[in-house]
Design a protein around this motif. Structure first.
Motif, PDB file in Angstrom:
ATOM      1  N   PHE A   1      -7.148  16.233   7.307  1.00  0.00           N
ATOM      2  CA  PHE A   1      -7.410  14.927   6.712  1.00  0.00           C
ATOM      3  C   PHE A   1      -6.168  14.309   6.088  1.00  0.00           C
ATOM      4  O   PHE A   1      -6.267  13.398   5.268  1.00  0.00           O
ATOM      5  CB  PHE A   1      -8.524  15.043   5.659  1.00  0.00           C
ATOM      6  CG  PHE A   1      -9.861  15.380   6.250  1.00  0.00           C
ATOM      7  CD1 PHE A   1     -10.700  14.388   6.732  1.00  0.00           C
ATOM      8  CD2 PHE A   1     -10.272  16.704   6.352  1.00  0.00           C
ATOM      9  CE1 PHE A   1     -11.931  14.695   7.289  1.00  0.00           C
ATOM     10  CE2 PHE A   1     -11.508  17.025   6.907  1.00  0.00           C
ATOM     11  CZ  PHE A   1     -12.330  16.020   7.377  1.00  0.00           C
ATOM     12  N   LEU A   2      -4.999  14.815   6.485  1.00  0.00           N
ATOM     13  CA  LEU A   2      -3.760  14.258   5.945  1.00  0.00           C
ATOM     14  C   LEU A   2      -3.558  12.801   6.362  1.00  0.00           C
ATOM     15  O   LEU A   2      -2.868  12.041   5.691  1.00  0.00           O
ATOM     16  CB  LEU A   2      -2.567  15.102   6.402  1.00  0.00           C
ATOM     17  CG  LEU A   2      -2.375  16.452   5.705  1.00  0.00           C
ATOM     18  CD1 LEU A   2      -1.195  17.192   6.310  1.00  0.00           C
ATOM     19  CD2 LEU A   2      -2.183  16.263   4.199  1.00  0.00           C
ATOM     20  N   GLY A   3      -4.163  12.418   7.483  1.00  0.00           N
ATOM     21  CA  GLY A   3      -4.009  11.044   7.939  1.00  0.00           C
ATOM     22  C   GLY A   3      -4.756  10.049   7.087  1.00  0.00           C
ATOM     23  O   GLY A   3      -4.433   8.849   7.091  1.00  0.00           O
ATOM     24  N   PHE A   4      -5.773  10.519   6.348  1.00  0.00           N
ATOM     25  CA  PHE A   4      -6.562   9.612   5.521  1.00  0.00           C
ATOM     26  C   PHE A   4      -5.744   9.141   4.319  1.00  0.00           C
ATOM     27  O   PHE A   4      -5.186   9.952   3.577  1.00  0.00           O
ATOM     28  CB  PHE A   4      -7.830  10.307   5.029  1.00  0.00           C
ATOM     29  CG  PHE A   4      -9.021  10.052   5.894  1.00  0.00           C
ATOM     30  CD1 PHE A   4      -8.889   9.909   7.258  1.00  0.00           C
ATOM     31  CD2 PHE A   4     -10.282   9.950   5.334  1.00  0.00           C
ATOM     32  CE1 PHE A   4      -9.990   9.674   8.062  1.00  0.00           C
ATOM     33  CE2 PHE A   4     -11.398   9.722   6.138  1.00  0.00           C
ATOM     34  CZ  PHE A   4     -11.246   9.584   7.508  1.00  0.00           C
TER      35      PHE A   4
ATOM     36  N   ARG B   1      -4.825  -2.864  -1.194  1.00  0.00           N
ATOM     37  CA  ARG B   1      -4.317  -1.585  -0.687  1.00  0.00           C
ATOM     38  C   ARG B   1      -3.764  -1.737   0.722  1.00  0.00           C
ATOM     39  O   ARG B   1      -2.711  -1.180   1.064  1.00  0.00           O
ATOM     40  CB  ARG B   1      -5.443  -0.534  -0.690  1.00  0.00           C
ATOM     41  CG  ARG B   1      -4.976   0.854  -0.229  1.00  0.00           C
ATOM     42  CD  ARG B   1      -3.894   1.403  -1.150  1.00  0.00           C
ATOM     43  NE  ARG B   1      -3.349   2.656  -0.645  1.00  0.00           N
ATOM     44  CZ  ARG B   1      -2.326   3.303  -1.223  1.00  0.00           C
ATOM     45  NH1 ARG B   1      -1.762   2.811  -2.317  1.00  0.00           N
ATOM     46  NH2 ARG B   1      -1.873   4.427  -0.721  1.00  0.00           N
ATOM     47  N   GLY B   2      -4.474  -2.507   1.550  1.00  0.00           N
ATOM     48  CA  GLY B   2      -3.999  -2.732   2.909  1.00  0.00           C
ATOM     49  C   GLY B   2      -2.666  -3.445   2.947  1.00  0.00           C
ATOM     50  O   GLY B   2      -1.777  -3.090   3.737  1.00  0.00           O
ATOM     51  N   LEU B   3      -2.486  -4.452   2.100  1.00  0.00           N
ATOM     52  CA  LEU B   3      -1.223  -5.192   2.055  1.00  0.00           C
ATOM     53  C   LEU B   3      -0.101  -4.319   1.503  1.00  0.00           C
ATOM     54  O   LEU B   3       1.062  -4.458   1.916  1.00  0.00           O
ATOM     55  CB  LEU B   3      -1.381  -6.467   1.222  1.00  0.00           C
ATOM     56  CG  LEU B   3      -2.257  -7.558   1.839  1.00  0.00           C
ATOM     57  CD1 LEU B   3      -2.370  -8.746   0.888  1.00  0.00           C
ATOM     58  CD2 LEU B   3      -1.710  -8.013   3.187  1.00  0.00           C
ATOM     59  N   TYR B   4      -0.443  -3.429   0.562  1.00  0.00           N
ATOM     60  CA  TYR B   4       0.566  -2.498   0.045  1.00  0.00           C
ATOM     61  C   TYR B   4       1.060  -1.587   1.161  1.00  0.00           C
ATOM     62  O   TYR B   4       2.271  -1.348   1.302  1.00  0.00           O
ATOM     63  CB  TYR B   4      -0.031  -1.669  -1.098  1.00  0.00           C
ATOM     64  CG  TYR B   4       0.894  -0.579  -1.599  1.00  0.00           C
ATOM     65  CD1 TYR B   4       1.910  -0.865  -2.508  1.00  0.00           C
ATOM     66  CD2 TYR B   4       0.744   0.732  -1.146  1.00  0.00           C
ATOM     67  CE1 TYR B   4       2.767   0.136  -2.950  1.00  0.00           C
ATOM     68  CE2 TYR B   4       1.592   1.731  -1.592  1.00  0.00           C
ATOM     69  CZ  TYR B   4       2.601   1.437  -2.492  1.00  0.00           C
ATOM     70  OH  TYR B   4       3.446   2.427  -2.925  1.00  0.00           O
ATOM     71  N   ILE B   5       0.120  -1.071   1.961  1.00  0.00           N
ATOM     72  CA  ILE B   5       0.501  -0.218   3.099  1.00  0.00           C
ATOM     73  C   ILE B   5       1.352  -1.006   4.083  1.00  0.00           C
ATOM     74  O   ILE B   5       2.362  -0.503   4.603  1.00  0.00           O
ATOM     75  CB  ILE B   5      -0.765   0.333   3.786  1.00  0.00           C
ATOM     76  CG1 ILE B   5      -1.464   1.345   2.865  1.00  0.00           C
ATOM     77  CG2 ILE B   5      -0.420   0.985   5.126  1.00  0.00           C
ATOM     78  CD1 ILE B   5      -2.831   1.785   3.361  1.00  0.00           C
ATOM     79  N   ALA B   6       0.952  -2.246   4.344  1.00  0.00           N
ATOM     80  CA  ALA B   6       1.698  -3.083   5.289  1.00  0.00           C
ATOM     81  C   ALA B   6       3.121  -3.339   4.799  1.00  0.00           C
ATOM     82  O   ALA B   6       4.080  -3.259   5.569  1.00  0.00           O
ATOM     83  CB  ALA B   6       0.970  -4.413   5.507  1.00  0.00           C
ATOM     84  N   ALA B   7       3.242  -3.639   3.514  1.00  0.00           N
ATOM     85  CA  ALA B   7       4.561  -3.950   2.950  1.00  0.00           C
ATOM     86  C   ALA B   7       5.501  -2.755   3.013  1.00  0.00           C
ATOM     87  O   ALA B   7       6.730  -2.926   3.070  1.00  0.00           O
ATOM     88  CB  ALA B   7       4.413  -4.426   1.507  1.00  0.00           C
ATOM     89  N   ASN B   8       4.934  -1.550   3.015  1.00  0.00           N
ATOM     90  CA  ASN B   8       5.757  -0.341   3.019  1.00  0.00           C
ATOM     91  C   ASN B   8       5.796   0.351   4.385  1.00  0.00           C
ATOM     92  O   ASN B   8       6.210   1.507   4.485  1.00  0.00           O
ATOM     93  CB  ASN B   8       5.240   0.638   1.956  1.00  0.00           C
ATOM     94  CG  ASN B   8       5.488   0.142   0.546  1.00  0.00           C
ATOM     95  OD1 ASN B   8       6.578   0.294  -0.001  1.00  0.00           O
ATOM     96  ND2 ASN B   8       4.474  -0.477  -0.042  1.00  0.00           N
TER      97      ASN B   8
ATOM     98  N   ALA C   1       0.194   4.005   7.173  1.00  0.00           N
ATOM     99  CA  ALA C   1       0.461   4.671   5.888  1.00  0.00           C
ATOM    100  C   ALA C   1       0.918   6.106   6.106  1.00  0.00           C
ATOM    101  O   ALA C   1       1.826   6.595   5.411  1.00  0.00           O
ATOM    102  CB  ALA C   1      -0.803   4.642   5.030  1.00  0.00           C
ATOM    103  N   ARG C   2       0.314   6.798   7.060  1.00  0.00           N
ATOM    104  CA  ARG C   2       0.667   8.201   7.325  1.00  0.00           C
ATOM    105  C   ARG C   2       2.106   8.317   7.833  1.00  0.00           C
ATOM    106  O   ARG C   2       2.837   9.227   7.439  1.00  0.00           O
ATOM    107  CB  ARG C   2      -0.292   8.788   8.357  1.00  0.00           C
ATOM    108  CG  ARG C   2       0.005  10.231   8.761  1.00  0.00           C
ATOM    109  CD  ARG C   2      -1.075  10.747   9.688  1.00  0.00           C
ATOM    110  NE  ARG C   2      -0.808  12.117  10.120  1.00  0.00           N
ATOM    111  CZ  ARG C   2      -0.132  12.448  11.205  1.00  0.00           C
ATOM    112  NH1 ARG C   2       0.350  11.490  12.006  1.00  0.00           N
ATOM    113  NH2 ARG C   2       0.070  13.708  11.516  1.00  0.00           N
ATOM    114  N   GLN C   3       2.502   7.402   8.700  1.00  0.00           N
ATOM    115  CA  GLN C   3       3.869   7.454   9.219  1.00  0.00           C
ATOM    116  C   GLN C   3       4.886   7.334   8.084  1.00  0.00           C
ATOM    117  O   GLN C   3       5.895   8.035   8.067  1.00  0.00           O
ATOM    118  CB  GLN C   3       4.096   6.334  10.240  1.00  0.00           C
ATOM    119  CG  GLN C   3       5.490   6.384  10.869  1.00  0.00           C
ATOM    120  CD  GLN C   3       5.774   5.162  11.729  1.00  0.00           C
ATOM    121  OE1 GLN C   3       5.382   4.052  11.387  1.00  0.00           O
ATOM    122  NE2 GLN C   3       6.481   5.375  12.839  1.00  0.00           N
ATOM    123  N   LYS C   4       4.604   6.465   7.127  1.00  0.00           N
ATOM    124  CA  LYS C   4       5.515   6.281   6.000  1.00  0.00           C
ATOM    125  C   LYS C   4       5.578   7.549   5.158  1.00  0.00           C
ATOM    126  O   LYS C   4       6.657   7.972   4.728  1.00  0.00           O
ATOM    127  CB  LYS C   4       5.043   5.093   5.140  1.00  0.00           C
ATOM    128  CG  LYS C   4       5.957   4.761   3.980  1.00  0.00           C
ATOM    129  CD  LYS C   4       7.308   4.272   4.456  1.00  0.00           C
ATOM    130  CE  LYS C   4       8.168   3.817   3.281  1.00  0.00           C
ATOM    131  NZ  LYS C   4       9.493   3.339   3.720  1.00  0.00           N
TER     132      LYS C   4
END
Length: 382
Positions: free
Chosen positions: A16-19, A304-311, A374-377
Motif C-alpha cells: 500500500f505504499l502507492g496510497f 491535496r490533489g493540487l498539492y500533489i500536482a504542484a510537487n 505522488a508516489r513517484q515524487k
C-alpha cells in the motif's frame, strides 16, 4: 518454519505504499458519507447499497493498482487510449445504441459508454503532448491542444450528452491552462460568457418562446436553460426537479431533519434521489451544518490533489494530477449548482456520493492516477 509477524506486516505495508494517505482518507470519508446518505435515499430500493459497496471495493482495487504504476509507464498508454476512445466515439455515432433519445452506448460484446473513457484519456493525451513539447512550446501548441480537446467534446456533445461533454472539456482545458496558456486569453471568453448569460436573463421572455430556435442547441437544452431561469414555467415537467430539490435543501434548515427523516426524499418528491440529486437528500437530512462539512471534505480533496500536482516530478505528472483534481471540482460545482437551482440540470453525479458504478470507477481511476504522481515524487526523495 517460524512465522515472522513483522516481516509479514512489512510486506503488507509495502503493498500500500502507492496510497497517498491524506488523499485516501478524504476519499474514504466521502464514500462513508455517501453510503450513509444512499442508505436513506434507497430505503424503497433494495440492493442499491450492496451494489454500491461492491462498486467501492472494485474502485479501491483499481485505485490501488494504478497508484503503483509509474507516470512514465502511464505516458505510454496516453496516445493509444485516446485513439481507442475516439474510434469508439466514431463507432457510437455510426451504429451506437439509442436509449431515451441519446446515442451514447455501443455493444462490443458488452455494452460500454465510450465517453467515460475520454474523461481520463483526454487529459492524459494533452499532458503527454505538452510533456513532449516541454521547453519548446509555442503559441500553436495551444491551438493543437485545443483541437485535441474539441474532437472528443464535439463527438460527445452530438450524442447528445452535455454533462459529460462539459466534464471532458473542463478536464482538458485545465491541462492547457496549467501548461502555460495565458489567463489574458481566457478573460475575453469569460466576459463573452457573462454577457451571453446576462442577455439570456434579460430577454428570457422573448427568446424562451416555443417558436424561437437557438443556434447550436437542441430544443431540450434550450428548455433546460429557460426552466432554470423560471422553474415555475414548467412546474410539473422540467422545472419539477429544480423546485423539489430547492425545497428539500431549504427545509433542512441549519441542522437538518435527521437521518432517514427527510420528507421530500421519502415521499418521492425528489427525482433521481440516489444519483444526480443525492445532495438534496443529504441537505434535507443534515442541513447547513452537514453541507459545510461536506464542502470542507471536497475542499480538502482539491487542496491535496493540487498539492500533489504542484510537487509532481515531471510535467506530465503535474499536468495530469492538476487537471484531474480540478475535474473533481467541476463535478462537485456543477452537481451542487444544478441541485441548488443555479445551473441547468445536465446529469452530473456528485463525486463519491452518487450511486453508480461507471462514474465511481472513473473517479477511482482518476484518484489512482493522482496517487501515482505522488508516489513517484516520494520514491525520488527516498
Amino acid at each position: 518454519m517460524q512465522f515472522d509477524k513483522r516481516a509479514w506486516l512489512d510486506r503488507i505495508k509495502s503493498m500500500f505504499l502507492g496510497f497517498d494517505k491524506p488523499l485516501a482518507l478524504i476519499v474514504f470519508l466521502l464514500l462513508c458519507v455517501g453510503i450513509v446518505t444512499l442508505y436513506s435515499a434507497t430505503l424503497d430500493m433494495p440492493g442499491k447499497v450492496e451494489d454500491q459497496l461492491r462498486n467501492i471495493m472494485l474502485t479501491f482495487v483499481l485505485m490501488w493498482a494504478l497508484a503503483t504504476v509509474p507516470p512514465t509507464t502511464l505516458m505510454r498508454f496516453a496516445l493509444p487510449l485516446y485513439t481507442f476512445g475516439i474510434a469508439l466515439l466514431v463507432a457510437v455515432a455510426m451504429f451506437g445504441l439509442t436509449r431515451k433519445g441519446a446515442k451514447r452506448w455501443i455493444n462490443v460484446g458488452v455494452v460500454v459508454q465510450p465517453s467515460e473513457i475520454m474523461k481520463i484519456a483526454t487529459p492524459m493525451m494533452l499532458a503527454w503532448y505538452y510533456q513532449k513539447r516541454e521547453g519548446v512550446m509555442r503559441w500553436f501548441d495551444y491551438v493543437v491542444g485545443l483541437l485535441i480537446l474539441l474532437l472528443p467534446v464535439g463527438l460527445i456533445a452530438k450524442q447528445p450528452d452535455l454533462g459529460t461533454a462539459v466534464l471532458v472539456f473542463a478536464a482538458g482545458l485545465f491541462v492547457i491552462y496549467f501548461a502555460g496558456l495565458s489567463f489574458k486569453l481566457i478573460v475575453p471568453v469569460l466576459i463573452a460568457a457573462v454577457i451571453a448569460v446576462g442577455s439570456i436573463a434579460a430577454f428570457q421572455d422573448r427568446i424562451c418562446q416555443p417558436e424561437v430556435t437557438w443556434p447550436l442547441m437542441h430544443d431540450y437544452q434550450k428548455h433546460r436553460i429557460c426552466t432554470l431561469l423560471d422553474p415555475t414555467s414548467d412546474p410539473l415537467g422540467k422545472g419539477f426537479h429544480t423546485i423539489q430539490a430547492v425545497i428539500a435543501i431549504g427545509s433542512g434548515g441549519a441542522t437538518g431533519k435527521g437521518w432517514m427523516k427527510g420528507t421530500q426524499a421519502h415521499l418521492e418528491f425528489i427525482p433521481e434521489k440516489h444519483t444526480d440529486f443525492i445532495f438534496a437528500v443529504f441537505s434535507e437530512e443534515f442541513g447547513l451544518a452537514g453541507g459545510i462539512v461536506l464542502l470542507t471534505l471536497y475542499m480538502l480533496l482539491i487542496a491535496r490533489g493540487l498539492y500533489i500536482a504542484a510537487n509532481g516530478a515531471t510535467l506530465f505528472g503535474r499536468l495530469l494530477a492538476g487537471s484531474l483534481t480540478m475535474a473533481f471540482f467541476t463535478y462537485a460545482f456543477v452537481n451542487i449548482g444544478m441541485v441548488s437551482g443555479i445551473l441547468p440540470v445536465v446529469g452530473v453525479p456528485l463525486p463519491f456520493m452518487s450511486y453508480g458504478g461507471t462514474a465511481l470507477i472513473t473517479l477511482g481511476i482518476a484518484t489512482g492516477l493522482i496517487m501515482s504522481v505522488a508516489r513517484q515524487k516520494r520514491l525520488m526523495q527516498s
